[in-house]
Design a protein around this motif. Structure first.
Motif, PDB file in Angstrom:
ATOM      1  N   LYS A 125      10.570   6.134  -1.999  1.00 14.36           N
ATOM      2  CA  LYS A 125       9.245   5.545  -2.137  1.00 14.36           C
ATOM      3  C   LYS A 125       9.230   4.313  -1.263  1.00 14.36           C
ATOM      4  CE  LYS A 125       5.908   3.685  -5.344  1.00 14.36           C
ATOM      5  NZ  LYS A 125       5.595   3.287  -6.711  1.00 14.36           N
ATOM      6  N   ARG A 126       8.208   4.156  -0.475  1.00 12.81           N
ATOM      7  CA  ARG A 126       8.093   3.026   0.433  1.00 12.81           C
ATOM      8  C   ARG A 126       6.827   2.237   0.113  1.00 12.81           C
ATOM      9  NH1 ARG A 126      12.794   4.447   1.257  1.00 12.81           N
ATOM     10  NH2 ARG A 126      13.510   5.392   3.186  1.00 12.81           N
ATOM     11  N   ASN A 127       6.967   0.923   0.083  1.00 12.81           N
ATOM     12  CA  ASN A 127       5.831   0.023  -0.108  1.00 12.81           C
ATOM     13  C   ASN A 127       5.600  -0.663   1.236  1.00 12.81           C
ATOM     14  OD1 ASN A 127       3.979  -1.909  -0.783  1.00 12.81           O
ATOM     15  ND2 ASN A 127       5.011  -2.544  -2.662  1.00 12.81           N
ATOM     16  N   ALA A 129       3.370  -2.412   2.443  1.00 16.11           N
ATOM     17  CA  ALA A 129       2.843  -3.775   2.449  1.00 16.11           C
ATOM     18  C   ALA A 129       3.964  -4.804   2.573  1.00 16.11           C
ATOM     19  CB  ALA A 129       2.039  -4.036   1.172  1.00 16.11           C
ATOM     20  N   PHE A 130       5.183  -4.410   2.211  1.00 18.17           N
ATOM     21  CA  PHE A 130       6.323  -5.321   2.281  1.00 18.17           C
ATOM     22  C   PHE A 130       7.358  -4.870   3.312  1.00 18.17           C
ATOM     23  CE2 PHE A 130       4.641  -5.881  -2.036  1.00 18.17           C
ATOM     24  CZ  PHE A 130       4.350  -7.240  -1.970  1.00 18.17           C
ATOM     25  N   GLN A 131       6.944  -4.071   4.278  1.00 16.95           N
ATOM     26  CA  GLN A 131       7.864  -3.536   5.270  1.00 16.95           C
ATOM     27  C   GLN A 131       8.564  -4.628   6.080  1.00 16.95           C
ATOM     28  OE1 GLN A 131       6.214  -1.143   8.485  1.00 16.95           O
ATOM     29  NE2 GLN A 131       7.984   0.212   8.385  1.00 16.95           N
ATOM     30  N   LYS A 134       9.996  -9.508   2.153  1.00 14.27           N
ATOM     31  CA  LYS A 134       9.378 -10.566   1.351  1.00 14.27           C
ATOM     32  C   LYS A 134      10.469 -11.578   1.050  1.00 14.27           C
ATOM     33  CE  LYS A 134       6.933 -11.426  -2.929  1.00 14.27           C
ATOM     34  NZ  LYS A 134       6.460 -10.870  -4.205  1.00 14.27           N
TER      35      LYS A 134
END
Length: 136
Positions: A125-127, A129-131, A134
């Motif tokens: 699973k990849r988010n 928005a935070f690639q 953070k």
């Protein structure tokens, strides 16, 4: 080419050019933090240019399992066996653990199998928005 587990002399400017195919790539500063916070790391250094040309990281509980989270070689150095050498070095670092997992694309499949990895079913699973990372 030298391979080392030490980050002592690694600086941000030595980490330029990685994650080049990412839409929202981590900065060299974030990349350095990623290396510093990993359980184990091996970097490949072109001694003539004093430049990191490849790296591999692992996260682990330090007891039974580890996951190789990143393995990347700069585009101009690919096809020279550096990725395979990085993986070999990392396996030596992790040889005390029961299980080591790798999730990667087709380009790493062959040399992973050559080093004893077996195909497995996995999910990711990849988010995005935070690639880029953070920071704390």
């Amino acid at each position: 080419m030298i391979y080392t587990t030490s980050l002592q002399d690694i600086t941000e400017h030595m980490l330029e050019g990685f994650f080049n195919d990412w839409e929202n790539a981590p900065t060299p500063a974030t990349h350095l933090h990623l290396l510093e916070r990993s359980y184990k790391v091996v970097v490949a250094i072109d001694e003539e240019k004093n430049e990191v040309v490849g790296f591999i990281t692992a996260i682990s509980d330090g007891l039974l399992s580890a996951s190789i989270s990143f393995l990347e070689v700069l585009p101009q150095y690919r096809g020279q066996g550096i990725g395979k050498d990085l993986l070999k070095e990392m396996l030596e670092e992790l040889d005390h653990l029961y299980m080591i997992d790798v999730v990667g694309d087709e380009t790493v499949k062959q040399f992973c199998e050559e080093l004893g990895f077996q195909p497995s079913i996995g999910m990711v699973k990849r988010n995005l928005a935070f690639q880029s990372g953070k920071e704390d």
